[in-house]
Scaffold this motif. Structure first.
Motif, mmCIF file in Angstrom:
data_model
loop_
_atom_site.group_PDB
_atom_site.id
_atom_site.type_symbol
_atom_site.label_atom_id
_atom_site.label_comp_id
_atom_site.label_asym_id
_atom_site.label_seq_id
_atom_site.Cartn_x
_atom_site.Cartn_y
_atom_site.Cartn_z
ATOM 1 N N PRO A 30 0.704 -1.203 -0.010
ATOM 2 C CA PRO A 30 0.105 -0.037 0.032
ATOM 3 C C PRO A 30 0.821 1.326 -0.037
ATOM 4 O O PRO A 30 1.855 1.279 0.761
ATOM 5 C CB PRO A 30 -0.796 -0.159 1.335
ATOM 6 C CG PRO A 30 -0.755 -1.365 1.704
ATOM 7 C CD PRO A 30 0.511 -2.230 1.083
ATOM 8 N N VAL B 236 -3.344 6.338 -0.851
ATOM 9 C CA VAL B 236 -4.503 5.812 -0.384
ATOM 10 C C VAL B 236 -5.643 5.675 -1.449
ATOM 11 O O VAL B 236 -6.300 4.678 -1.074
ATOM 12 C CB VAL B 236 -4.933 6.695 0.625
ATOM 13 C CG1 VAL B 236 -3.922 6.946 1.948
ATOM 14 C CG2 VAL B 236 -5.243 8.477 0.304
ATOM 15 N N HIS B 237 -5.422 6.341 -2.465
ATOM 16 C CA HIS B 237 -6.552 6.062 -3.453
ATOM 17 C C HIS B 237 -6.465 4.909 -4.267
ATOM 18 O O HIS B 237 -7.206 4.212 -5.017
ATOM 19 C CB HIS B 237 -6.650 7.273 -4.324
ATOM 20 C CG HIS B 237 -5.403 7.436 -5.132
ATOM 21 N ND1 HIS B 237 -4.333 8.025 -4.970
ATOM 22 C CD2 HIS B 237 -5.243 6.997 -6.572
ATOM 23 C CE1 HIS B 237 -3.574 7.911 -5.918
ATOM 24 N NE2 HIS B 237 -3.998 7.495 -6.771
ATOM 25 N N TYR C 176 -1.473 2.718 8.787
ATOM 26 C CA TYR C 176 -2.723 2.545 7.732
ATOM 27 C C TYR C 176 -3.678 1.651 8.258
ATOM 28 O O TYR C 176 -3.464 0.957 9.340
ATOM 29 C CB TYR C 176 -1.980 1.567 6.591
ATOM 30 C CG TYR C 176 -1.360 2.486 5.571
ATOM 31 C CD1 TYR C 176 -1.656 2.659 4.228
ATOM 32 C CD2 TYR C 176 -0.190 3.233 5.649
ATOM 33 C CE1 TYR C 176 -1.193 3.454 3.143
ATOM 34 C CE2 TYR C 176 0.516 3.873 4.573
ATOM 35 C CZ TYR C 176 -0.187 4.069 3.559
ATOM 36 O OH TYR C 176 0.861 4.743 2.336
ATOM 37 N N THR D 248 -10.279 2.234 4.919
ATOM 38 C CA THR D 248 -11.339 3.204 5.071
ATOM 39 C C THR D 248 -12.775 2.386 5.258
ATOM 40 O O THR D 248 -12.799 1.217 5.003
ATOM 41 C CB THR D 248 -11.406 4.070 3.790
ATOM 42 O OG1 THR D 248 -11.881 2.996 2.583
ATOM 43 C CG2 THR D 248 -10.081 4.848 3.432
ATOM 44 N N ASP E 166 -11.349 6.575 -1.276
ATOM 45 C CA ASP E 166 -10.187 6.016 -1.082
ATOM 46 C C ASP E 166 -10.315 4.582 -0.511
ATOM 47 O O ASP E 166 -11.245 4.279 0.155
ATOM 48 C CB ASP E 166 -9.284 6.785 0.344
ATOM 49 C CG ASP E 166 -8.851 8.172 -0.451
ATOM 50 O OD1 ASP E 166 -8.761 8.567 -1.527
ATOM 51 O OD2 ASP E 166 -8.640 9.147 0.335
ATOM 52 N N TRP F 144 -7.791 3.494 1.498
ATOM 53 C CA TRP F 144 -6.867 3.358 2.721
ATOM 54 C C TRP F 144 -6.845 4.767 3.554
ATOM 55 O O TRP F 144 -7.365 5.686 2.702
ATOM 56 C CB TRP F 144 -5.605 3.077 2.487
ATOM 57 C CG TRP F 144 -5.014 1.633 1.696
ATOM 58 C CD1 TRP F 144 -4.918 1.602 0.642
ATOM 59 C CD2 TRP F 144 -5.236 0.534 2.379
ATOM 60 N NE1 TRP F 144 -4.690 0.158 0.610
ATOM 61 C CE2 TRP F 144 -4.455 -0.486 1.423
ATOM 62 C CE3 TRP F 144 -4.854 0.221 3.891
ATOM 63 C CZ2 TRP F 144 -4.388 -1.465 1.844
ATOM 64 C CZ3 TRP F 144 -4.688 -1.264 4.400
ATOM 65 C CH2 TRP F 144 -4.468 -1.921 3.294
ATOM 66 N N ALA F 145 -6.970 4.751 4.734
ATOM 67 C CA ALA F 145 -6.739 6.088 5.602
ATOM 68 C C ALA F 145 -5.273 5.762 6.215
ATOM 69 O O ALA F 145 -5.016 4.836 6.566
ATOM 70 C CB ALA F 145 -7.804 6.422 6.451
ATOM 71 N N ARG F 146 -4.446 7.090 6.280
ATOM 72 C CA ARG F 146 -3.354 6.912 6.785
ATOM 73 C C ARG F 146 -2.917 7.865 7.768
ATOM 74 O O ARG F 146 -3.353 8.995 7.467
ATOM 75 C CB ARG F 146 -2.166 6.491 5.727
ATOM 76 C CG ARG F 146 -1.668 7.883 5.054
ATOM 77 C CD ARG F 146 -0.628 7.368 3.919
ATOM 78 N NE ARG F 146 -0.216 8.403 3.274
ATOM 79 C CZ ARG F 146 0.526 8.479 2.134
ATOM 80 N NH1 ARG F 146 1.220 7.112 1.860
ATOM 81 N NH2 ARG F 146 0.913 9.640 1.484
#
Length: 364
Positions: free
Chosen positions: A265, A268-269, A337, A340, A350, A352-354
């Protein structure tokens, strides 16, 4: 562990295969002893994977909450892992119970006699479905395919003849020669000792599991170089957070851009990818390095040095370079990470969120 599994399975497969380069009606029936050892390898792999999870004392397995974390914290998730992570906790707990039932229960059915073939076939189906579920939600190289192949020796010839071409060797009979008995006792004993050592190492002296004596350790040490008598214990301790190391590069030391990896990863998109049965070693090791950057400092330092040098062999392992030419400065950012939520993804798109934790000290 699947590198070790490949060596152990490969040794037995070489002994089980008939001589020559092709199967024919004149080929001799495969060895009953080696077939038994292959079934025992499948039993050992699956049963130890379940037993070590319980013996490790990890609370997420004891409380059936492991899948609340697994899909987003595993090394290389796939796109379906995001959807599996969103499932209700009750379904996660049910899936953990099902996994334990398969890993701890199904292997014992592999030993049922020929007249009880239906439960044995059901056990094989359960093991294959477990591997399919794992492969659908995570990239584990060739492990899942190899585990499915190991199920074949557990099936009877009548079952296999329904799906393979005609003209195969005669039905294998379970007639044991003295030599086969010796092979089965020696190889099976060493393999069993490796499993015993694995259980003992997981919980030394716990649950009444004695520590192997010195003669057992000596026997395992003698065959250790061939890596073909192994213990297994996949995911015995569940990771509950996902730290990530992100490479940032700069030409002038003031303006920094992210240098993505090919499969780990990053932005995040970008969605996770299917990459199995390919095993991306660098991305895989990066997951372990993020858990404990200090112990991985030597090879991380070598990585940053090679990027500054523009090493073609290393650059090929990375994603698309952010600019032409090698960077003058390289640093490693430490992020946390997570997947989402449905609401976050509907708003931003997205996966992922980080959250930035900090930067690693300069590696030398």
């Amino acid at each position: 562990q699947w590198d070790a599994l490949l060596l152990e399975a490969g040794l037995l497969a070489a002994l089980w295969a008939p001589p020559g380069l092709r199967l024919s009606s004149d080929s001799s029936a495969p060895s009953a002893a080696v077939r038994w050892l292959l079934v025992f390898l499948l039993f050992k792999l699956m049963f130890l994977s379940g037993a070590t999870k319980l013996l490790s004392g990890d609370p997420t397995w004891r409380q059936l909450t492991a899948l609340d974390y697994h899909f987003e914290t595993q090394p290389l998730p796939t796109p379906p892992a995001w959807y599996a992570h969103q499932l209700p906790p009750g379904l996660h707990r049910g899936a953990v119970l099902g996994m334990f039932a398969i890993e701890l229960g199904a292997p014992w059915l592999l030993w049922l006699p020929r007249r009880l073939r239906s439960p044995r076939r059901a056990a094989v189906v359960a093991l294959v479905l477990l591997q399919a579920g794992i492969a659908l939600t995570g990239n584990y190289g060739f492990f899942n395919l190899l585990a499915v192949v190991l199920c074949l020796p557990a099936l009877d010839d009548d079952c296999l003849r329904r799906v393979v071409p005609a003209g195969l060797p005669p039905v294998a009979t379970w007639r044991w020669s003295v030599g086969q008995i010796v092979i089965a006792v020696v190889a099976g004993g060493l393999s069993g000792l490796a499993g015993w050592a694995e259980l003992s190492a997981t919980r030394p002296g716990g649950w009444g599991i004695p520590i192997p004596p010195r003669w057992a350790e000596a026997a395992l040490g003698a065959v250790a170089p061939v890596r073909s008598f192994n213990g297994y214990g996949l995911f015995r301790v569940m990771t509950t957070e996902r730290p990530e190391l992100v490479v940032e590069v700069s030409r002038d030391g003031s303006e920094w851009v992210e240098y993505p990896f090919r499969y780990q990863p990053g932005p995040v998109h970008e969605p996770p990818r299917f990459v199995a049965p390919y095993q991306p070693r660098l991305d895989w090791q990066l997951w372990f390095a993020a858990l404990d950057p200090g112990s991985s400092a030597p090879w991380l330092a070598a990585l940053t040095d090679r990027l500054r040098q523009g090493s073609p062999a290393v650059v090929r392992l990375m994603g698309r370079p952010p600019f032409a030419g090698p960077p003058r400065f390289v640093r490693l950012a430490h992020y946390r990470y997570r997947f989402t939520t449905r609401a976050e993804r509907s708003r931003r798109g997205d996966w992922w969120a980080r959250e930035l934790v900090g930067y690693l000290p300069e590696l030398r």
